[in-house]
Design a protein around this motif. Sequence first.
Motif, short mmCIF file in Angstrom:
data_model
loop_
_atom_site.label_atom_id
_atom_site.label_comp_id
_atom_site.label_asym_id
_atom_site.label_seq_id
_atom_site.Cartn_x
_atom_site.Cartn_y
_atom_site.Cartn_z
N ALA A 1 11.33 1.22 -8.61
CA ALA A 1 10.77 0.18 -7.75
C ALA A 1 10.44 0.75 -6.38
CB ALA A 1 11.77 -0.98 -7.61
N LEU A 2 9.34 0.28 -5.81
CA LEU A 2 9.00 0.65 -4.44
C LEU A 2 10.00 -0.02 -3.49
CD1 LEU A 2 5.14 0.22 -4.69
CD2 LEU A 2 6.31 2.36 -4.09
N PRO A 3 10.23 0.55 -2.32
CA PRO A 3 11.16 -0.07 -1.38
C PRO A 3 10.62 -1.40 -0.86
CG PRO A 3 10.00 1.76 -0.36
CD PRO A 3 9.68 1.82 -1.82
N ASN A 4 11.50 -2.24 -0.38
CA ASN A 4 11.09 -3.54 0.13
C ASN A 4 10.03 -3.42 1.22
OD1 ASN A 4 12.82 -4.93 -1.58
ND2 ASN A 4 14.50 -4.96 -0.09
N ALA A 5 10.13 -2.38 2.04
CA ALA A 5 9.18 -2.20 3.13
C ALA A 5 7.75 -2.06 2.61
CB ALA A 5 9.55 -0.97 3.95
N ALA A 6 7.60 -1.49 1.40
CA ALA A 6 6.26 -1.33 0.84
C ALA A 6 5.64 -2.67 0.48
CB ALA A 6 6.33 -0.44 -0.41
N TYR A 7 6.48 -3.66 0.19
CA TYR A 7 6.01 -5.00 -0.16
C TYR A 7 5.82 -5.87 1.09
CZ TYR A 7 6.62 -4.52 -5.22
OH TYR A 7 6.49 -4.14 -6.53
N LEU A 8 6.52 -5.53 2.15
CA LEU A 8 6.54 -6.42 3.32
C LEU A 8 5.57 -6.02 4.43
CD1 LEU A 8 10.41 -6.92 3.63
CD2 LEU A 8 8.74 -8.51 2.64
N SER A 9 5.21 -4.73 4.47
CA SER A 9 4.39 -4.28 5.59
C SER A 9 3.40 -3.19 5.17
CB SER A 9 5.29 -3.75 6.71
OG SER A 9 4.53 -3.19 7.74
N SER A 10 2.15 -3.36 5.54
CA SER A 10 1.14 -2.35 5.24
C SER A 10 1.37 -1.08 6.05
CB SER A 10 -0.26 -2.90 5.52
OG SER A 10 -0.38 -3.28 6.88
N SER A 11 2.15 -1.18 7.13
CA SER A 11 2.41 0.00 7.95
C SER A 11 3.22 1.04 7.19
CB SER A 11 3.15 -0.40 9.24
OG SER A 11 4.43 -0.93 8.95
N TRP A 12 4.01 0.60 6.20
CA TRP A 12 4.78 1.57 5.39
C TRP A 12 3.81 2.51 4.68
CZ3 TRP A 12 5.09 3.10 0.29
CH2 TRP A 12 6.22 3.86 -0.07
N TRP A 13 2.71 1.99 4.21
CA TRP A 13 1.72 2.79 3.50
C TRP A 13 0.92 3.68 4.45
CZ3 TRP A 13 1.91 2.93 -1.67
CH2 TRP A 13 2.57 1.87 -2.32
N LYS A 14 0.72 3.21 5.66
CA LYS A 14 -0.16 3.91 6.59
C LYS A 14 0.57 4.88 7.51
CE LYS A 14 -3.57 0.21 6.36
NZ LYS A 14 -4.37 -0.79 7.10
N LYS A 15 1.88 5.00 7.34
CA LYS A 15 2.64 5.95 8.15
C LYS A 15 2.19 7.38 7.86
CE LYS A 15 6.88 3.29 8.86
NZ LYS A 15 8.33 3.19 8.58
N THR A 16 2.09 8.16 8.90
CA THR A 16 1.72 9.58 8.75
C THR A 16 2.59 10.48 9.62
OG1 THR A 16 0.04 9.32 10.48
CG2 THR A 16 -0.68 9.02 8.19
N LYS A 17 3.76 9.99 10.00
CA LYS A 17 4.65 10.79 10.82
C LYS A 17 6.08 10.71 10.29
CE LYS A 17 2.02 10.12 15.12
NZ LYS A 17 2.07 9.61 16.52
N PRO A 18 6.84 11.82 10.41
CA PRO A 18 8.27 11.78 10.06
C PRO A 18 8.99 10.75 10.91
CG PRO A 18 7.47 14.03 10.36
CD PRO A 18 6.40 13.12 10.89
#
Length: 266
Positions: A38-55
């Motif tokens: 399962a993807l983490p909850n953050a992937a379902y709740l916020s598009s920013s999880w997908w668009k992150k590009t920094k550690p």
Amino acid sequence: MTKHFENKYIPLATFFKQSTSKEITLTFNEIEAIIGQALPNAAYLSSSWWKKTKPPALHYFAWMDYGYSIRDVELGKSVHFHSVVHETDERIADENKQRDILIIREAELEDARPFIKLQETIFSETDFMLYGKSDIQMTVQRIRKNFTSWKNESNSILLLAIMNGQYAGYVQFTGGPAPRALHRASVVIGVTQEFSKKGIASSLMLHGEKWAKEAGISKLELSVIKENLNAQKLYRKLGFENEGDRKNALIINGHYVDEYYMGKLI
């Protein structure tokens, strides 16, 4: 892969490594089928999880390492990926945009429910399996227990074939507990009709054989119904040989059916 991210995203990285499409849209269900978790909850709740590009986040390297970025996210439904690499040659990208992408990986606990559906589909489509459509009642709890058992055994494994984010087939290698037979494993394989004739069965067997060698297994065994000529052709192509007959091995639709024993030394 140039970065070290969670192992769960390695199959997703493999997917993008194989892709030659400029644009890819994957549903959340397809992504979870590819990674087996399962993807983490953050992937379902916020598009920013997908668009992150920094550690410290590292999951995005699964697609960014192969030239893909996020173009759009429909939370809980789908993610649209865009490739800068493949847009440089529009002709090649257009020719390959429908290319099938096959991922073969070990089954995870989250695969239990989809695996039940996969088996039910296969059992309903052919009379060449050991079980028929209504012959076996499987539960998620029971399948997860089996998965855990196989993961704890050095001579057993279940591999799943995921094509284009869909469960397409499986192969199971099962070894026994007897010390004198630890070098042997029995093989059961199944592929849905929707994904037949795409080389999935061969790929499953080749991946399984690679695992078997690493696990110290030197003999593979299987049985095949005599009327299943296509399977026999495949097994012979993969190096299996007839080792004997089983008369009246099964009763299918009220009739006795014979089987061949086949084996391969690896």
